[in-house]
Enzyme design. Structure first.
Site, PDB file in Angstrom:
ATOM      1  N   ASN A   1      25.704 -61.999 -11.810  1.00 44.14           N
ATOM      2  CA  ASN A   1      24.848 -61.790 -10.647  1.00 44.14           C
ATOM      3  C   ASN A   1      23.653 -62.717 -10.802  1.00 44.14           C
ATOM      4  OD1 ASN A   1      23.200 -60.881  -8.632  1.00 44.14           O
ATOM      5  ND2 ASN A   1      23.264 -58.722  -9.231  1.00 44.14           N
TER       6      ASN A   1
ATOM      7  N   ARG B   1      28.771 -62.004  -8.017  1.00 43.71           N
ATOM      8  CA  ARG B   1      28.233 -61.261  -6.867  1.00 43.71           C
ATOM      9  C   ARG B   1      27.554 -62.258  -5.931  1.00 43.71           C
ATOM     10  NH1 ARG B   1      22.592 -58.485  -6.136  1.00 43.71           N
ATOM     11  NH2 ARG B   1      22.970 -57.496  -4.152  1.00 43.71           N
TER      12      ARG B   1
ATOM     13  N   HIS C   1      24.962 -53.852  -0.046  1.00 41.36           N
ATOM     14  CA  HIS C   1      25.315 -52.825  -1.038  1.00 41.36           C
ATOM     15  C   HIS C   1      26.775 -52.404  -0.904  1.00 41.36           C
ATOM     16  CE1 HIS C   1      20.876 -51.316  -1.230  1.00 41.36           C
ATOM     17  NE2 HIS C   1      21.110 -52.150  -2.235  1.00 41.36           N
TER      18      HIS C   1
ATOM     19  N   ARG D   1      10.104 -52.796   0.673  1.00 33.20           N
ATOM     20  CA  ARG D   1      10.482 -53.149   2.044  1.00 33.20           C
ATOM     21  C   ARG D   1      10.156 -51.994   2.986  1.00 33.20           C
ATOM     22  NH1 ARG D   1      16.370 -54.640   0.329  1.00 33.20           N
ATOM     23  NH2 ARG D   1      15.931 -56.336  -1.112  1.00 33.20           N
TER      24      ARG D   1
ATOM     25  N   GLU E   1      28.368 -51.260 -10.075  1.00 33.45           N
ATOM     26  CA  GLU E   1      28.747 -52.431  -9.283  1.00 33.45           C
ATOM     27  C   GLU E   1      29.498 -53.455 -10.128  1.00 33.45           C
ATOM     28  OE1 GLU E   1      24.641 -52.025  -7.841  1.00 33.45           O
ATOM     29  OE2 GLU E   1      25.330 -53.098  -6.076  1.00 33.45           O
TER      30      GLU E   1
END
Ligand code: ADP
Length: 395
Positions: free
Chosen positions: A10, A87, A176, A237, A381
């Site tokens: 990633n 990813r 996601h 956020r 993940e």
């Protein structure tokens, strides 16, 4: 160790997170993070066979970090690495599943950078470095967006002029996806329901957070949109705000678009509300000590999460369970119970003891026997990326 080994990568603009996944084991033989790449204080942290290590990478590039990684991966995989799964955040509408990294695929990922200007170029830096160092290994891209490509158009279209969709790709994509896919399959496994006949609401709550409605193994709606800014309150956020806010800030404060984007993505959310931290653990501790802003930030987070789950339920024919995952979802029992408190029509009765027990990686059902089912399922993940990579190797 028998079984095939997959390296999961990633890559961010100045970091590379990695894990070596063996198909027969839930433990990662090797995992770690190279951070601050390109700077004097670049550093590599890794865990090998349960032991933690750290070393300076002074000024190293992504490629140099990969070079340092190479012998570690050789050792941890006993010289037997079968593939690499990368990813990639944005696959646009092009990729409905993981795919082998060929030159034409890389071109499409580059083109999707307009939709993820921070993430896709950063992911491709890792891909290029890895392709140079492992030219003979099959390498694959696993997209955050791909799982959501099953959303019906009434869920993914914005009510804006059609030409913005047809000519400029303006639509909801969702993110996601790797986590929502893994967790929904795990929820089915835990409850002995067939994936292809099960309906879930998933709340993935980490630094970034999103909800997802999963029907028969497919995403039918999700809270993030064109970008990961839409939807829930997150660490930094804002999530949903009135779209006119940008104009308002420009008119009243003279802020330009770059400033507005920085404020909404990096200075808002839990951090903006509390003025204290983007980290839920810190806020829960502060709230317990009477910090009112921390308390408000948690309340807004939970209320907005509940609102999102209620709206996601429109995508489900029935509800087999609500599932919490991600750092907050897996650990913050208070967030889970507060959120459920805002969902009176879901007919949920929490098993308080189970709610408190399911933390730090413990999976389980946290609802009482006669209640709508609520589960805690730790996400993984890396494992999901490895599973998809292995499936492509077998194809
Ligand atoms: P990322 O999205 O970066 O992968 P994580 O899934 O690791 O993030 O989630 C990070 C969030 O999880 C942070 O807000 C952190 O405070 C929260 N978290 C981790 N452990 C706990 C805990 N024990 N209690 C409450 N929140 C926690």
């Amino acid at each position: 160790m028998s079984g095939r080994n997959i390296l999961v990568i990633n890559s961010g603009s100045s970091s590379v997170k990695f894990a070596l996944v063996n198909e027969n084991s839930d433990e990662f033989p090797l995992q770690g993070l190279a951070e601050r790449l390109g700077s004097d204080d670049a550093v590599l942290n890794w865990t090998f066979e349960g032991e933690k290590h750290v070393t300076s990478l002074h000024g190293a590039t992504h490629k140099e970090a990969f070079e340092r990684l190479l012998p570690m991966v050789q050792k941890a995989s006993h010289g037997s690495l079968h593939g690499i799964g990368h990813r990639i955040v944005h696959g646009g509408a092009h990729f409905t599943k993981a795919t082998q990294l060929r030159p034409d695929v890389i071109e499409v990922i580059e083109a999707a950078a307009v939709l993820a200007p921070l993430h896709n170029p950063a992911g491709l830096i890792g891909v290029q470095a890895s392709l140079e160092l492992y030219p003979d290994l099959p390498q694959f891209a696993v997209f955050d967006t791909a799982f959501h490509q099953t959303m019906p158009d009434h869920a993914f279209r914005y009510a804006v002029p059609e030409v913005l969709y047809t000519d400029h790709h303006v639509r909801r994509y969702g993110f996601h996806g790797t986590s929502h896919m893994y967790v929904s399959r795990k929820a089915a496994e835990i409850t002995n329901l067939p994936v292809e006949d099960s309906c879930w609401l998933i709340a993935h709550l980490g630094n970034g957070s999103s909800t997802c409605a999963v029907v028969n193994g497919e995403s039918r709606d999700t809270s993030m949109g064109l970008t990961p800014l839409e939807g829930l309150v997150m660490g930094t956020r804002s999530g949903d705000v009135d779209p006119s806010l940008a104009n308002h800030l420009n008119r009243t404060l003279g802020w330009d678009l770059a400033k507005i984007e920085t404020v909404l993505t990096k200075e808002s959310g839990l951090l903006g509300l509390s003025g204290l931290s983007n980290d839920m653990r810190t806020l829960l501790e502060a709230s317990a000590q009477g910090n009112e802003k921390a308390t408000l930030a948690i309340e807004v987070f939970c209320y907005r999460l509940a609102k999102s789950l209620a709206s996601m339920s429109c995508a489900l024919p029935r509800l087999d369970g609500l599932v919490f995952t991600g750092g907050i979802g897996e650990n913050a029992d208070i967030v889970r119970s507060k959120t459920i408190g805002y969902l009176p029509f879901f007919n949920i009765t929490l098993d308080e003891e189970a709610n408190q027990r399911c933390v730090r990686g413990v999976a389980g059902q946290i609802s009482a026997a006669n209640s709508t089912r609520v589960l805690v399922v730790p996400t993984n993940e890396e494992r999901q990326i490895a599973v998809e990579t292995l499936a492509l190797l077998d194809a």
